[in-house]
Design a protein around this motif. Structure first.
Motif, PDB file in Angstrom:
ATOM      1  N   ARG B  49       0.832  -1.212   0.000  1.00  7.49           N
ATOM      2  CA  ARG B  49       0.000   0.000   0.000  1.00  7.49           C
ATOM      3  C   ARG B  49       0.857   1.249   0.000  1.00  7.49           C
ATOM      4  O   ARG B  49       0.568   2.231  -0.689  1.00  7.49           O
ATOM      5  CB  ARG B  49      -0.940  -0.009   1.212  1.00  7.49           C
ATOM      6  CG  ARG B  49      -1.936  -1.143   1.204  1.00  7.49           C
ATOM      7  CD  ARG B  49      -3.130  -0.879   2.098  1.00  7.49           C
ATOM      8  NE  ARG B  49      -2.763  -0.697   3.496  1.00  7.49           N
ATOM      9  CZ  ARG B  49      -2.540  -1.674   4.360  1.00  7.49           C
ATOM     10  NH1 ARG B  49      -2.647  -2.942   3.964  1.00  7.49           N
ATOM     11  NH2 ARG B  49      -2.226  -1.423   5.605  1.00  7.49           N
ATOM     12  N   THR B  58      -3.990   5.190  -6.090  1.00  8.98           N
ATOM     13  CA  THR B  58      -4.910   5.024  -4.952  1.00  8.98           C
ATOM     14  C   THR B  58      -6.258   4.575  -5.476  1.00  8.98           C
ATOM     15  O   THR B  58      -7.297   5.132  -5.124  1.00  8.98           O
ATOM     16  CB  THR B  58      -5.073   6.338  -4.164  1.00  8.98           C
ATOM     17  OG1 THR B  58      -5.538   7.335  -5.076  1.00  8.98           O
ATOM     18  CG2 THR B  58      -3.781   6.787  -3.535  1.00  8.98           C
ATOM     19  N   ASN B  61     -10.200   0.061  -3.158  1.00 10.85           N
ATOM     20  CA  ASN B  61     -11.551   0.235  -2.659  1.00 10.85           C
ATOM     21  C   ASN B  61     -11.607  -0.293  -1.242  1.00 10.85           C
ATOM     22  O   ASN B  61     -11.306  -1.464  -1.020  1.00 10.85           O
ATOM     23  CB  ASN B  61     -12.510  -0.560  -3.554  1.00 10.85           C
ATOM     24  CG  ASN B  61     -13.849   0.125  -3.629  1.00 10.85           C
ATOM     25  OD1 ASN B  61     -14.547   0.190  -2.634  1.00 10.85           O
ATOM     26  ND2 ASN B  61     -14.173   0.638  -4.808  1.00 10.85           N
ATOM     27  N   LYS B  62     -11.940   0.555  -0.291  1.00 13.44           N
ATOM     28  CA  LYS B  62     -11.983   0.086   1.086  1.00 13.44           C
ATOM     29  C   LYS B  62     -12.982  -1.047   1.163  1.00 13.44           C
ATOM     30  O   LYS B  62     -14.079  -0.944   0.641  1.00 13.44           O
ATOM     31  CB  LYS B  62     -12.338   1.240   2.030  1.00 13.44           C
ATOM     32  CG  LYS B  62     -11.236   2.282   2.040  1.00 13.44           C
ATOM     33  CD  LYS B  62     -11.471   3.417   3.012  1.00 13.44           C
ATOM     34  CE  LYS B  62     -10.685   4.646   2.578  1.00 13.44           C
ATOM     35  NZ  LYS B  62      -9.263   4.579   2.862  1.00 13.44           N
ATOM     36  N   LYS B  63     -12.535  -2.097   1.781  1.00 18.72           N
ATOM     37  CA  LYS B  63     -13.257  -3.379   1.849  1.00 18.72           C
ATOM     38  C   LYS B  63     -13.116  -4.198   0.562  1.00 18.72           C
ATOM     39  O   LYS B  63     -12.818  -5.381   0.614  1.00 18.72           O
ATOM     40  CB  LYS B  63     -14.746  -3.167   2.189  1.00 18.72           C
ATOM     41  CG  LYS B  63     -15.646  -4.384   1.973  1.00 18.72           C
ATOM     42  CD  LYS B  63     -15.444  -5.439   3.025  1.00 18.72           C
ATOM     43  CE  LYS B  63     -16.398  -6.634   2.783  1.00 18.72           C
ATOM     44  NZ  LYS B  63     -15.770  -7.888   3.188  1.00 18.72           N
TER      45      LYS B  63
END
Lengths: 214, 214
Positions: B49, B58, B61-63
């Motif tokens: 990351r 960036t 995608n969160k999750k």
DNA sequence: TAGATTGTTAATCGATTAACAATC
DNA sequence: TAGATTGTTAATCGATTAACAATC
């Protein structure tokens, strides 16, 4: 020697110092300062002294610098150049053959004792090095007491051949196959991926990052 | 992108991520997590990351993790794989020829356009790549707009050929000659010294330093 | 929603460099 | 002796890792 700080980077510098020392000796020099050695390979004098100290080499003479002969002996002993280092080449295609005929190896102390290939009828252009079938690897490695191998096989064969190499008792692999091999508990891998090196070079040039590389 | 932290190490990791992404894509995967990418090349998820973020990527995608297609596009664009990267091989001996025929280069985006040698009558075994005399380098480099060269010449010729390569307008050199070349203001050098790599391997094995290399 | 993952910031780790006492 | 260089310790620098708020 402070083993915890010994890593590939400092080892390669030590090898480099050795090469410089040989050249200075050939030119007839007798003494050298940490400052000279640093200049020669592009690092600071402090780095040179720190490296030597780390490997337990403290033959320097305050004011007088280092005796080239004495320092060379110490470095050679540290790098194990007192005994002959045997290596095999696994995969005798163009790249393997190029390495078997490579003129950049130091004459003393390093010797390619055999090549291995699925098709052992292909003959090394360097006739001094015999080429065997892969399944003779275990025998030869054991007989010749070889611990290090250079792998120059196609990507598709790399994983399988790595298994074979480990079973043959090899403890260190210099891998040129375009596939990142992982070190195991018993076998250390050093991956040299030409495509990766080239790709990072394109990037550096593209963004004109003309600072020295590490 | 945080250019000050971009170095050869992080660039090579980025190249590595790209290779892994291609393989995952070929296997039919659609999504990937930083955790998976880290496992694949042997670094931590945080490192993955951190690397991507450093290069301004960036798209995560969160999750949901990363879309492989989207991430691949971003990485390719960062590495400049949107345009074809041309390279020349200087020195067409065994090693030079091995590299001209190297199958490990990605099919897309990277192309060896010419070889150069003092004896240009030797023909590339790969007939698609023409071999020219050294003094044609400046013309070809200019015509083909080449910025990167691979140097595979003997040690004795290295310094002289490096001058020639720089005069021809080359901005980046991948040097295989067993001689440490220094980057200049206008030309970046990446030295790959096989003897040095081998020597450090002997040492690591000798002292059973079977920890992963950096 | 609850659980999980990103992107980023702070903490840690390690390597390089600067400084200097020892001393030839 | 005075000047210069080593070997080592402390300071700095940079890169990796841990932690966590944001959020899907």
């Amino acid at each position: 020697m402070d083993a915890k700080n010994v890593n590939r980077t400092s080892l390669k510098r030590l090898s480099n110092y050795k090469n410089v020392l040989y050249k200075l000796k050939a030119l007839g020099f007798v003494k050298v300062f940490s400052d000279n050695l640093g200049d020669a390979i592009g690092v600071s004098a402090a780095q040179v002294r720190s490296d030597l100290s780390k490997f337990g080499i403290t033959s320097g003479n305050k004011k007088g610098g280092y005796s080239i002969d004495e320092l060379l002996d110490n470095v050679k002993e540290t790098l194990g150049k007192d005994e002959i280092q045997k290596v095999i080449v696994v995969g005798c295609g163009k790249m393997g053959n190029a390495i078997m005929n490579y003129s950049g190896f130091p004459v003393e102390g390093m010797r390619i004792v055999a090549g291995f290939d699925t098709n052992p009828t292909m003959v090394s252009s360097n006739e001094r090095i015999p080429i065997y079938c892969l399944d003779e690897m275990e025998r030869i490695v054991s007989e010749e007491k070889v611990r290090v191998a250079i792998m120059t096989v196609p990507e598709s064969a790399a994983a399988q051949v790595f298994d074979l190499v480990q079973r043959a008792g090899i403890k260190g692999v210099l891998n040129f196959a375009p596939l990142q091999l992982r070190s195991t508990e018993t076998c250390l891998v050093n991956n040299i991926n030409i495509a990766l090196e080239l790709e990072s070079m394109f990037y550096m040039v593209k963004y004109s990052l003309t600072r020295p590389l590490s």
